[in-house]
Write a protein that holds these residues in place. Structure first.
Motif, PDB file in Angstrom:
ATOM      1  N   SER A  17       0.833  -1.212   0.000  1.00 37.53           N
ATOM      2  CA  SER A  17       0.000   0.000   0.000  1.00 37.53           C
ATOM      3  C   SER A  17       0.862   1.254   0.000  1.00 37.53           C
ATOM      4  O   SER A  17       0.556   2.227  -0.694  1.00 37.53           O
ATOM      5  CB  SER A  17      -0.920   0.022   1.219  1.00 37.53           C
ATOM      6  OG  SER A  17      -1.823  -1.038   1.190  1.00 37.53           O
ATOM      7  N   THR A  21       1.140   4.296  -2.914  1.00 35.16           N
ATOM      8  CA  THR A  21       0.865   5.695  -2.616  1.00 35.16           C
ATOM      9  C   THR A  21       2.119   6.557  -2.576  1.00 35.16           C
ATOM     10  O   THR A  21       2.018   7.764  -2.355  1.00 35.16           O
ATOM     11  CB  THR A  21       0.157   5.828  -1.253  1.00 35.16           C
ATOM     12  OG1 THR A  21       0.988   5.287  -0.233  1.00 35.16           O
ATOM     13  CG2 THR A  21      -1.183   5.114  -1.268  1.00 35.16           C
ATOM     14  N   ILE A  24       2.083   9.792  -4.638  1.00 33.55           N
ATOM     15  CA  ILE A  24       1.111  10.852  -4.329  1.00 33.55           C
ATOM     16  C   ILE A  24       1.781  12.063  -3.681  1.00 33.55           C
ATOM     17  O   ILE A  24       1.609  13.188  -4.166  1.00 33.55           O
ATOM     18  CB  ILE A  24      -0.049  10.300  -3.482  1.00 33.55           C
ATOM     19  CG1 ILE A  24      -0.850   9.285  -4.304  1.00 33.55           C
ATOM     20  CG2 ILE A  24      -0.949  11.423  -2.997  1.00 33.55           C
ATOM     21  CD1 ILE A  24      -1.928   8.560  -3.522  1.00 33.55           C
ATOM     22  N   GLN A  44      -9.679   3.019  -1.691  1.00 34.74           N
ATOM     23  CA  GLN A  44      -8.399   2.903  -0.993  1.00 34.74           C
ATOM     24  C   GLN A  44      -8.562   3.171   0.497  1.00 34.74           C
ATOM     25  O   GLN A  44      -7.950   2.490   1.328  1.00 34.74           O
ATOM     26  CB  GLN A  44      -7.376   3.849  -1.616  1.00 34.74           C
ATOM     27  CG  GLN A  44      -6.943   3.418  -3.002  1.00 34.74           C
ATOM     28  CD  GLN A  44      -5.934   4.363  -3.616  1.00 34.74           C
ATOM     29  OE1 GLN A  44      -5.457   5.296  -2.994  1.00 34.74           O
ATOM     30  NE2 GLN A  44      -5.590   4.110  -4.873  1.00 34.74           N
ATOM     31  N   TYR A 105      -4.542   9.800   3.203  1.00 35.78           N
ATOM     32  CA  TYR A 105      -5.877   9.665   2.628  1.00 35.78           C
ATOM     33  C   TYR A 105      -6.830  10.734   3.169  1.00 35.78           C
ATOM     34  O   TYR A 105      -7.686  11.221   2.425  1.00 35.78           O
ATOM     35  CB  TYR A 105      -6.442   8.268   2.876  1.00 35.78           C
ATOM     36  CG  TYR A 105      -5.807   7.202   2.014  1.00 35.78           C
ATOM     37  CD1 TYR A 105      -5.586   7.404   0.663  1.00 35.78           C
ATOM     38  CD2 TYR A 105      -5.429   5.979   2.547  1.00 35.78           C
ATOM     39  CE1 TYR A 105      -5.009   6.436  -0.129  1.00 35.78           C
ATOM     40  CE2 TYR A 105      -4.857   4.990   1.757  1.00 35.78           C
ATOM     41  CZ  TYR A 105      -4.646   5.232   0.424  1.00 35.78           C
ATOM     42  OH  TYR A 105      -4.088   4.263  -0.360  1.00 35.78           O
TER      43      TYR A 105
END
Length: 146
Positions: A17, A21, A24, A44, A105
């Motif tokens: 994971s 990411t 990002i 996600q 997130y």
């Protein structure tokens, strides 16, 4: 030993994971924004929440197995094995890493919420302008009408 193996699986999933990411924050730093679909972001976030629940609620990684309630003589061996495998430290590190992903997130979700809010504000402004124009047209029509 089974707890360590299960924890290893969770660590692998979290590492995967994090790798997904990793781009990002780099994109945010370079471009100032991230293009991410709201639905994909929700998926996600849901996956992250499931993983956090699995690690902390749905597995027995944090619990002492029931056999040690009946057989006290085995518990020192269990504790020594748990310390040797660094179970508690690994769980803490895993939760910290999950926390960092959650923060990322949350930031992305807040960004999407702000963009959506801005879009709604522009829609309201345009609707108000249309209403004002219609009222002006009605006033002009009434003024020219004999």
């Amino acid at each position: 030993l089974a707890q360590s193996v299960r924890l290893g699986v969770f660590e692998f999933i979290v590492d995967r994971s994090i790798a997904k990411t990793r781009s990002i924050p780099e994109t945010m730093a370079n471009d100032g924004e991230v293009v991410l679909d709201e639905r994909e972001l929700s998926k996600q976030i849901g996956g992250l929440l499931m993983l956090r629940c699995d690690v902390n609620l749905h597995t027995d990684i944090l619990d002492t197995p029931d056999i040690f309630w009946d057989e006290d003589s085995f518990e020192p061996h269990y504790v020594a094995c748990r310390e040797y495998l660094d179970i508690d430290k690994r769980v803490d590190i895993l939760n910290q890493r999950l926390g960092v992903l959650k923060d990322l997130y949350d930031l992305l979700q807040n960004t999407l919420n702000v963009k959506h809010g801005n879009k709604l504000e522009w829609i309201v402004i345009i609707l108000i302008l249309v209403e004002v124009l219609l009222e002006l047209l009605e006033l002009v029509h009434d003024a020219w009408k004999p």
